[in-house]
Design a protein around this motif. Structure first.
Motif, PDB file in Angstrom:
ATOM      1  N   VAL A  48       0.750  -1.255   0.032  1.00  0.00           N
ATOM      2  CA  VAL A  48      -0.060   0.061  -0.031  1.00  0.00           C
ATOM      3  C   VAL A  48       0.703   1.271   0.007  1.00  0.00           C
ATOM      4  CG1 VAL A  48      -1.656   1.262   1.304  1.00  0.00           C
ATOM      5  CG2 VAL A  48      -1.748  -1.098   1.123  1.00  0.00           C
ATOM      6  N   GLU A 281      -6.394   5.006   5.224  1.00  0.00           N
ATOM      7  CA  GLU A 281      -7.793   4.247   5.357  1.00  0.00           C
ATOM      8  C   GLU A 281      -7.623   2.677   4.865  1.00  0.00           C
ATOM      9  OE1 GLU A 281     -12.364   4.321   3.323  1.00  0.00           O
ATOM     10  OE2 GLU A 281     -10.785   5.906   2.683  1.00  0.00           O
ATOM     11  N   LYS A 282      -6.855   2.513   3.661  1.00  0.00           N
ATOM     12  CA  LYS A 282      -6.681   1.243   3.677  1.00  0.00           C
ATOM     13  C   LYS A 282      -5.934   0.359   4.687  1.00  0.00           C
ATOM     14  CE  LYS A 282      -6.124   1.954  -1.278  1.00  0.00           C
ATOM     15  NZ  LYS A 282      -5.278   1.903  -2.452  1.00  0.00           N
TER      16      LYS A 282
END
Length: 322
Positions: A48, A281-282
């Protein structure tokens, strides 16, 4: 004087490629080593953050999984890489601070690696099986003191952070509980659910689904603050053991000798990536709190963590291979 200018000129010739490389860094793909297999928390965090770094740097950030020996093998690969900023890693607390105190490793964290930034922290959660007659810290400690040597705690393996969290619990609470090592979080959680072991300190993401389903009982979280994904669970300080802090963490490192300008560039790109709301958020679903600090602060953090867990290993009498 002539000799001095000759030396300065020679030094300039030697440094010119390094300085040029730093000025246009990065101008090709960056290899980001993950010292664990694909699919785990270290891998997810690296993918990410690495994806956003790639977009910011306008160069590919290529993930390379090099698992083995609890993160040691992949971390060693970075320590031995060329110090040009194009081979880096997001490594773990275990490989950077615990394994060097537990076993013989081929690298010295502070000598052979250059800290870039602390990427994320993941708190450890103390849970018990549902058949354990304890609903808070005081009840659990009382139960353990009433049955010395009878209760046991699971970990993800001998010498792991999860074992040392349990050992720290023993020291702070002055209780006698027995360590049961497993090969990873999944089998440890399975035996907790099957009530083969009574308790464990494990990464929050590995426990959260079972806690929410009422299949495991949360006692406390080993972080300074409550977790946003489990606000109902008190911190260990709130539960009465302020010295019981245990957080897993992941940090970005490069080979020692990487030019300061390149280290600064990597820090800037990584920090900007971690500030991105979509990235936050991920990773929130993984129980990870993104950090982003300076190389100097991260170096001090590594030193403090190394000292802390080395003392726990010594005080608890944990067997080592050194």
């Amino acid at each position: 004087m002539k000799l001095l200018w000759t030396l300065v000129a020679a030094l300039s010739v030697l440094l010119s490629p390094v300085l040029a490389g730093a000025q246009d860094f990065p101008n090709r793909s960056i290899r980001l080593i993950v010292p664990f297999p694909a699919g785990g928390p270290n891998d997810i965090i690296a993918r990410v953050v690495g994806q956003r770094m790639s977009e910011l740097a306008k160069q590919p950030v290529v993930i390379e999984n090099r698992g083995g020996q609890g993160g040691v093998l992949g971390t060693d690969a970075v320590a031995k890489a060329a110090p040009d900023g194009y081979t880096i890693a997001i490594s773990s607390a275990g490989a950077l601070t615990i394994s060097p105190s537990m076993e013989k490793v081929a690298y010295d964290t502070r000598r052979d690696l250059q800290p870039i930034t602390l990427v994320a922290t993941v708190p450890e959660m103390l849970v018990v099986a549902t058949n354990v007659p304890a609903h808070d810290m005081s009840e659990l400690i009382a139960l353990a003191k009433a049955q010395p040597g009878k209760l046991n705690f699971a970990s993800t393996g001998a010498g792991s952070l999860t074992q040392l969290a349990g050992e720290l619990f023993k020291l702070k609470a002055r209780i006698d509980i027995v360590h049961v090592p497993y090969r990873g979080a999944a089998p440890a959680v399975n035996d907790l659910l099957g009530q083969q072991v009574q308790m464990a300190f494990l990464d929050l993401p590995a426990l959260l689904p079972q806690i929410k389903a009422g299949k495991l009982r949360a006692i406390a979280i080993g972080a300074p603050e409550r977790a946003p994904t489990a606000m109902e669970v008190p911190t260990t300080a709130e539960a009465g053991l302020p010295g019981l802090l245990a957080e897993n963490w992941y940090g970005m490192v490069a080979p020692a000798g990487t030019p300061p300008a390149i280290v600064a560039a990597l820090n800037k790109i990584a920090s900007e990536a971690m500030r991105d709301p979509a990235v936050k958020e991920k990773l929130a679903s993984q129980g990870a709190e993104l950090v982003g600090d300076t190389p100097e602060h991260f170096a001090s953090f590594i030193d403090a963590e190394t000292k802390k867990w080395a003392q726990v290993i010594k005080d608890a009498g944990v067997p080592t291979e050194k």
